[in-house]
Design an enzyme around this catalytic site. Structure first.
Site, PDB file in Angstrom:
ATOM      1  N   CYS A 106       0.837  -1.202   0.000  1.00  0.00           N
ATOM      2  CA  CYS A 106       0.000   0.000   0.000  1.00  0.00           C
ATOM      3  C   CYS A 106       0.873   1.254   0.000  1.00  0.00           C
ATOM      4  O   CYS A 106       1.618   1.481  -0.935  1.00  0.00           O
ATOM      5  CB  CYS A 106      -0.979  -0.056   1.174  1.00  0.00           C
ATOM      6  SG  CYS A 106      -2.284   1.188   1.124  1.00  0.00           S
ATOM      7  N   HIS A 126      -0.203   1.547  -3.476  1.00  0.00           N
ATOM      8  CA  HIS A 126      -1.585   1.995  -3.602  1.00  0.00           C
ATOM      9  C   HIS A 126      -1.591   3.129  -4.634  1.00  0.00           C
ATOM     10  O   HIS A 126      -0.660   3.941  -4.675  1.00  0.00           O
ATOM     11  CB  HIS A 126      -2.085   2.503  -2.252  1.00  0.00           C
ATOM     12  CG  HIS A 126      -3.541   2.805  -2.252  1.00  0.00           C
ATOM     13  ND1 HIS A 126      -4.056   3.995  -2.735  1.00  0.00           N
ATOM     14  CD2 HIS A 126      -4.601   2.073  -1.848  1.00  0.00           C
ATOM     15  CE1 HIS A 126      -5.363   3.984  -2.619  1.00  0.00           C
ATOM     16  NE2 HIS A 126      -5.728   2.824  -2.081  1.00  0.00           N
TER      17      HIS A 126
END
Length: 189
Positions: A106, A126
């Site tokens: 992420c 992400h």
């Protein structure tokens, strides 16, 4: 292949799924996982207000190294805290120096950027962290759900946590163990 060890660094604001799913999957594979609190052994409040109790402080866990993999969960605040920590930098530099596996998911890969780790690697993050990660042209970017380049494994977010964890298991324990761990999880192929 017994005796593999993982260090998961838990900072305030970490994303819960990106922390717990890899810990669970790696433990199912027989990897000894230490969840180390960046700020000590006190419970850590994650991004969605879930509290997670670390096994150890990062300071104590680092003394117990080396580890086969060092894992950085995401979460915007968590990644920021990892990025600002000299202790995290030391752990990552040690891991990189001994060519140990480094995994980040992420926004977690932005801590690699902050600490000058694995420059030149192909990574993913992400989508919301992509611009920050690509500032300075230190990395090549991939849209893959999980990206492995040398000793670095990166992934995109909460929804890729199982794939990320299973990739780590496959790297450390082999494809057969990863398949054995995956089967009872009833994941969609």
């Amino acid at each position: 292949m017994a005796g593999k060890r993982a260090l998961v660094i838990l900072a305030k604001g970490a994303e819960e799924m990106e922390t717990v799913i890899p810990v669970d999957v790696m433990r199912r594979a027989g990897i000894a996982v230490t969840v180390a609190g960046l700020a000590g052994k006190e419970p850590v409040q994650c991004s969605r207000e879930v509290m997670i109790c670390p096994d150890s402080s990062l300071e104590d866990a680092h003394k117990q190294g080396p580890y086969d993999v060092v894992l950085l969960p995401g979460g915007l605040l968590g990644a920021q805290n990892l990025s600002e920590s000299p202790a995290v930098k030391e752990v990552l530099k040690d891991q990189e120096g001994r060519k140990g596996l480094i995994a980040a998911i992420c926004a977690g890969p932005t801590a690699l950027l902050a600490h000058g780790i694995a420059y030149g690697s192909t990574v993913t993050t992400h989508p919301g962290a992509k611009d920050k990660m690509m500032a300075g042209d230190h990395y090549k970017y991939s849209e893959a759900r999980v990206q492995k380049d040398g000793n670095v494994i990166t992934s995109r977010g909460p929804g890729t946590s199982f794939e990320f964890a299973l990739t780590i298991v496959e790297e450390l324990m082999g494809a057969e163990v990863a398949a054995q761990v995956k089967a009872p999880l009833i994941l969609k192929d």
